[in-house]
Design an enzyme around this catalytic site. Sequence first.
Site, PDB file in Angstrom:
ATOM      1  N   LYS A 195       0.867  -1.184   0.000  1.00 22.19           N
ATOM      2  CA  LYS A 195       0.000   0.000   0.000  1.00 22.19           C
ATOM      3  C   LYS A 195       0.902   1.231   0.000  1.00 22.19           C
ATOM      4  O   LYS A 195       0.811   2.119   0.865  1.00 22.19           O
ATOM      5  CB  LYS A 195      -0.937   0.004   1.213  1.00 22.19           C
ATOM      6  CG  LYS A 195      -2.135  -0.908   1.057  1.00 22.19           C
ATOM      7  CD  LYS A 195      -3.058  -0.501  -0.088  1.00 22.19           C
ATOM      8  CE  LYS A 195      -3.858   0.736   0.245  1.00 22.19           C
ATOM      9  NZ  LYS A 195      -4.832   1.073  -0.841  1.00 22.19           N
ATOM     10  N   ASP A 214      -4.619 -16.879   1.496  1.00 20.29           N
ATOM     11  CA  ASP A 214      -5.858 -17.636   1.680  1.00 20.29           C
ATOM     12  C   ASP A 214      -6.837 -17.388   0.537  1.00 20.29           C
ATOM     13  O   ASP A 214      -7.567 -18.298   0.117  1.00 20.29           O
ATOM     14  CB  ASP A 214      -6.502 -17.276   3.020  1.00 20.29           C
ATOM     15  CG  ASP A 214      -5.761 -17.886   4.204  1.00 20.29           C
ATOM     16  OD1 ASP A 214      -4.698 -18.503   3.981  1.00 20.29           O
ATOM     17  OD2 ASP A 214      -6.228 -17.736   5.343  1.00 20.29           O
TER      18      ASP A 214
END
Length: 361
Positions: free
Chosen positions: A193, A253
């Site tokens: 980010k 995930d």
Amino acid sequence: MAQYRIATIEGDGIGPEVTQAAMAVLTEACGAGTLAFAMLEGGAGHYVKSGEVLPDDTFAGCRDADAILHGAAGLPGVVYPDGTEVGNDLHLRLRFRLDLYANVRPIKLLPGVLSPLRAFEGGGIDYVIVRENTEGLYASRGAGVVLRDEVASDSLVVTRKGTERVARFAFDLAAKRSGAPRDGQSRVTVCDKANILRSYAFFRRICDEVHAGYPGIAIDYAYADAITVHMLKRPDFYDVIVAENMFGDIISDLGAATVGGMGISPSGEIGDSHALFQGAHGSAPDIAGQNVASPVATILSGAMMLRWLAGRKADAGLAVAADRIEAAVGAVLREGRAVPRDLGGGATCTEVADAVRRALA
């Protein structure tokens, strides 16, 4: 014949079942006597009995072994006074004490497995997420503060050393692979980010510096929020993704979900001298002891372990055994010989392992 000592912690929940299944497959692939599994205590259940999640003798056994194989850890309600889970602390302690700085999560669609991303079935998903494993937001583990029950704060830590070595690991891995399925380009995507936080802008800058030493490998960038879209819309673009600890944890995930779920997703936590391998799933205590858990993730993690050992020990036979295991798992799933419950079949943990062993034989 060389023999390798494997520190083995079955752990909690389905951990013992999937570990035993993986051990049987690994022994079949490598031959009796090649791997010496040293069974060690640890996990939430052991903490309940003894007050220790990672006993000193277990740590010493892991430190001195050639590699570590772990089942799963964690039990409902077994937490520390601050509310954090005891089970997670087992491999977290091993991670930090053995400096296992690269968490490696292959995201590959196996033969015979249906993906939610139907357009990419037939070889369109095959990349690896490399997650920095020792710092980032999770470096604040145990050190966060809660002030007057009104404000809580955890610190994000990014260091030059930590970023350089995980970036180098990612570029080295890309150099060994065949490139992204879409275009064959060897590519490292930096997930961050950098548009919001200085720590991530620093992470990106260090990755850029490391990239300068790999002129044949492309570099790409994606913000952590945007990459969750790209992993669904164009997974065939990716080859290797490198990310800070927490972002890597989350997107790993998501990637697993696109290729069949956690039950078939392997992982490795790798340092310069030690490595731990385990399925990416949790301990699933709700199905423990029923022989219905999928052992595929742990079996494939065992194949990753063999490949890592082959590189460290210059033992080509281990790499051949790893290839055979992966091919056998693919054949079993593709032909529907033994499909585990989480993939829509009805095969037990034992039946899946036995089918893979027969495919090897």
